[in-house]
Design an enzyme around this catalytic site. Structure first.
Site, short mmCIF file in Angstrom:
data_model
loop_
_atom_site.label_atom_id
_atom_site.label_comp_id
_atom_site.label_asym_id
_atom_site.label_seq_id
_atom_site.Cartn_x
_atom_site.Cartn_y
_atom_site.Cartn_z
N GLY A 112 35.74 -32.04 6.84
CA GLY A 112 36.51 -30.87 7.24
C GLY A 112 37.10 -30.02 6.13
O GLY A 112 37.59 -28.93 6.39
N GLU A 156 33.71 -38.23 5.54
CA GLU A 156 32.49 -37.66 6.13
C GLU A 156 32.35 -36.19 5.74
O GLU A 156 32.26 -35.32 6.61
CB GLU A 156 32.55 -37.79 7.66
CG GLU A 156 32.73 -39.21 8.15
CD GLU A 156 33.05 -39.28 9.66
OE1 GLU A 156 33.21 -38.22 10.29
OE2 GLU A 156 33.13 -40.41 10.18
N ARG A 187 30.19 -29.78 4.71
CA ARG A 187 30.17 -28.43 4.14
C ARG A 187 30.52 -28.42 2.66
O ARG A 187 29.91 -27.72 1.87
CB ARG A 187 31.18 -27.58 4.92
CG ARG A 187 31.11 -26.12 4.62
CD ARG A 187 32.28 -25.37 5.26
NE ARG A 187 32.52 -25.73 6.62
CZ ARG A 187 32.05 -25.06 7.68
NH1 ARG A 187 31.30 -24.00 7.51
NH2 ARG A 187 32.35 -25.46 8.90
N ARG A 196 25.54 -18.72 11.99
CA ARG A 196 26.99 -18.82 11.81
C ARG A 196 27.74 -17.49 12.06
O ARG A 196 28.75 -17.50 12.74
CB ARG A 196 27.33 -19.39 10.43
CG ARG A 196 26.71 -20.78 10.17
CD ARG A 196 27.30 -21.47 8.95
NE ARG A 196 28.67 -21.81 9.18
CZ ARG A 196 29.69 -21.15 8.70
NH1 ARG A 196 29.50 -20.12 7.89
NH2 ARG A 196 30.92 -21.52 8.99
N TYR A 241 30.20 -17.93 15.13
CA TYR A 241 31.61 -18.17 14.76
C TYR A 241 32.24 -16.98 14.06
O TYR A 241 33.29 -17.14 13.41
CB TYR A 241 31.73 -19.36 13.80
CG TYR A 241 30.86 -20.55 14.08
CD1 TYR A 241 31.09 -21.37 15.17
CD2 TYR A 241 29.82 -20.88 13.20
CE1 TYR A 241 30.29 -22.49 15.40
CE2 TYR A 241 29.03 -21.99 13.42
CZ TYR A 241 29.27 -22.78 14.53
OH TYR A 241 28.47 -23.87 14.75
N CYS A 251 16.16 -9.28 19.33
CA CYS A 251 16.50 -8.30 20.36
C CYS A 251 17.81 -8.62 21.06
O CYS A 251 17.84 -8.84 22.27
CB CYS A 251 15.35 -8.21 21.35
SG CYS A 251 13.83 -7.80 20.51
N GLU A 252 18.88 -8.70 20.32
CA GLU A 252 20.23 -8.82 20.89
C GLU A 252 21.19 -8.13 19.93
O GLU A 252 21.05 -8.27 18.71
CB GLU A 252 20.74 -10.26 20.97
CG GLU A 252 19.80 -11.30 21.37
CD GLU A 252 20.50 -12.54 21.90
OE1 GLU A 252 21.74 -12.61 21.87
OE2 GLU A 252 19.78 -13.43 22.32
N TYR A 286 25.08 -26.07 7.57
CA TYR A 286 24.97 -25.53 8.92
C TYR A 286 24.12 -24.26 8.94
O TYR A 286 24.35 -23.36 9.74
CB TYR A 286 26.37 -25.29 9.53
CG TYR A 286 27.25 -26.51 9.47
CD1 TYR A 286 26.98 -27.62 10.26
CD2 TYR A 286 28.34 -26.58 8.58
CE1 TYR A 286 27.76 -28.77 10.19
CE2 TYR A 286 29.13 -27.72 8.51
CZ TYR A 286 28.85 -28.80 9.31
OH TYR A 286 29.62 -29.93 9.24
N1 LLP Z 1 32.57 -35.76 10.76
C1 LLP Z 1 32.50 -35.37 12.05
C2 LLP Z 1 32.78 -36.35 13.10
C3 LLP Z 1 32.17 -34.04 12.37
O1 LLP Z 1 32.12 -33.66 13.63
C4 LLP Z 1 31.92 -33.11 11.32
C5 LLP Z 1 31.58 -31.73 11.62
C6 LLP Z 1 31.99 -33.58 10.00
C7 LLP Z 1 32.33 -34.90 9.76
C8 LLP Z 1 31.71 -32.70 8.82
O2 LLP Z 1 32.61 -31.65 8.70
P1 LLP Z 1 32.60 -30.70 7.40
O3 LLP Z 1 33.01 -31.53 6.21
O4 LLP Z 1 31.21 -30.18 7.24
O5 LLP Z 1 33.56 -29.63 7.74
N2 LLP Z 1 28.45 -25.64 12.64
C9 LLP Z 1 29.81 -25.33 12.27
C10 LLP Z 1 30.55 -26.57 11.80
C11 LLP Z 1 30.55 -27.67 12.80
C12 LLP Z 1 31.26 -28.91 12.32
C13 LLP Z 1 31.05 -30.01 13.24
N3 LLP Z 1 31.55 -31.26 12.80
C14 LLP Z 1 29.80 -24.25 11.20
O6 LLP Z 1 28.73 -23.75 10.84
O7 LLP Z 1 30.85 -23.83 10.73
#
Ligand code: LLP
Length: 421
Positions: free
Chosen positions: A239, A275, A278, A314, A318, A345-346, A374
């Site tokens: 996150g 975990e 990004r 993205r 978002y 086409c959107e 992502y």
């Molecule tokens: N762990 C779990 C349980 C998660 O659901 C996620 C992301 C992560 C770790 C990794 O999070 P990060 O470090 O990447 O923030 N597609 C969206 C982001 C969706 C995130 C979903 N979960 C975007 O493009 O912003």
């Protein structure tokens, strides 16, 4: 820090000229920098000094096996959310005891696969999942190592579609019932309680919500130990946000994040699991595209490029900001406001509105920055647009790590039933 820089007026990925590469690979394509990937995982791990830790890279952010192999060689494990991601992690050579399995809807088939693979930890998100996991583990004559993902009801800001730590969302077990769930799990023959897991969202640019959630976790660990559970690890999820070019968001450095965590977690004497997705891959990838037309609309100028929302969803999904820069460094100061759109086409197929850019013309190359996370993983073939290639650069060498399918590859997947003449 990343390795996409202008050299003599052209954008390079490490030692590779992106103008030249575009001629060989064709546009659009994703391009990743290996040095940047390695650096990001090293910076993250170094921030925690000699702590007992596991960096379980969140495979959902970028699941290319070549990328996973690079991260594995830096000691990273994997956070997977499906049987398919588990297979990818194993195919990349990630050891089973470095794999954690997250997600609210793990099926019996996926739980079985993960038990057979002997993974490090199941992050269990509900009572029915616990019951099913217990049953399957007993039938296989094994015990499933688990952490419950607890929902701390902490709001972390960011886009509502990626906030996961508030009580109203589908994630985690309710905080108020955590001790009850742990007591139940602790008495199950097929379950081995190991830890506590929390993940509050993505692209979080402030330490405060993390700190609030992690302090709650520390209190819970102490209570669970008093209740007779063995808690020897905590999984603090991912996150941590990244800077997206010119956007005003400035997330904390991993060193500050680590310092805050160690103050909370060191007294607990646990393995720390993370975990991150990004922050490892986001700024290690770009999307290179070409201007198809510059269109004079009734009210605005449209930069129509050859990538679209199916390649990088993205911005459409978002309202995400991605910096867009020309591959050839501008030689004048002329600027123009463009709506940057794709061919789909959107109306939603729009990367940016009224974006102030250097003046561009047909056939110019442009690059979306910060597209390594992502990006490719969320691509689709909408409008029968082939999935675009992924190219990995290492110094002055490159490799197409996922080729562009041709139309034949796409068409032959459809099956015509024999009752249709
Ligand atoms: N762990 C779990 C349980 C998660 O659901 C996620 C992301 C992560 C770790 C990794 O999070 P990060 O470090 O990447 O923030 N597609 C969206 C982001 C969706 C995130 C979903 N979960 C975007 O493009 O912003």
């Amino acid at each position: 820090m990343h390795h996409f820089n202008y050299k003599n007026g052209t954008l390079f990925a490490e030692g590779i000229d992106l103008d030249q590469l575009s001629k060989k690979v064709g546009t659009p394509f994703y391009c990743y920098s290996e040095a940047t990937l390695r650096r990001h995982v090293q910076v993250f791990q170094r921030a925690f000094g000699g702590a007992n830790m596991l960096t379980a890279f969140s495979v959902k952010a970028n699941s290319n096996i070549a990328v996973l192999k690079i991260l594995a060689s830096e000691g990273a494990g994997a956070d997977v959310v499906s049987g398919g991601e588990l297979k990818r992690a194993r195919a990349a050579g990630i050891a089973s005891d470095k794999i954690v399995f997250s997600g609210v809807g793990k099926t019996a088939q996926e739980l079985t696969l993960a038990l057979q693979e002997n993974i490090h930890q199941f992050n269990v998100e509900s009572e029915p999942e616990l019951n099913l996991l217990n049953e399957i583990a007993i039938s296989l004559g094994t015990k499933a190592p688990i952490a419950f993902r607890v929902n701390p009801d902490v709001s972390a800001g960011g886009h509502e579609k990626i906030a996961t730590g508030v009580a109203e969302v589908k994630f985690g077990i309710p905080w108020a019932r955590a001790r009850e769930f742990y007591a139940k799990a602790n008495a199950m023959a097929g379950i081995e309680v190991k830890g506590v897991d929390v993940h509050i969202g993505s692209q979080i640019s402030d330490l405060a919500p993390f700190e609030t959630a992690f302090k709650k976790v520390a209190v819970l660990v102490t209570q669970l130990r008093e209740d007779g559970c063995t808690i020897d690890r905590i999984d603090l999820g991912g996150g941590l946000g990244i800077p997206y070019g010119d956007s005003p968001v400035n997330p904390p450095h991993p060193d500050e994040y680590a310092k805050m965590i160690r103050q909370i977690a060191d007294p607990l004497n646990v393995q720390l699991i993370f975990e991150p997705g990004r922050m490892i891959v986001g700024n290690a990838g770009i999307l290179v595209s070409k201007v198809v037309y510059v269109k004079e609309g009734a009210e605005r100028q449209f930069l129509i490029i050859d990538s679209a929302m199916n390649d990088l969803i993205r911005p459409a999904l978002y309202d995400a900001y991605h910096n867009l820069i020309p591959v050839k460094e501008p030689t004048t100061n002329e600027r123009q406001d463009y709506d940057i759109v794709g061919p789909i086409c959107e109306t939603g197929d729009r990367f940016a509105r009224d974006r102030d850019m250097p003046v561009l013309k047909q056939d110019d190359l442009v690059a979306f920055m910060s597209a390594g996370a992502y990006g490719a993983v969320q691509a689709s073939e909408y409008n029968t647009r082939p999935l675009i290639p992924e190219v990995l650069v290492n110094g002055d060498q490159y490799c197409i790590i996922r080729p562009r399918p041709d139309y034949e590859d796409i068409l032959k997947r459809d099956i015509i039933p024999d009752w249709i003449k």
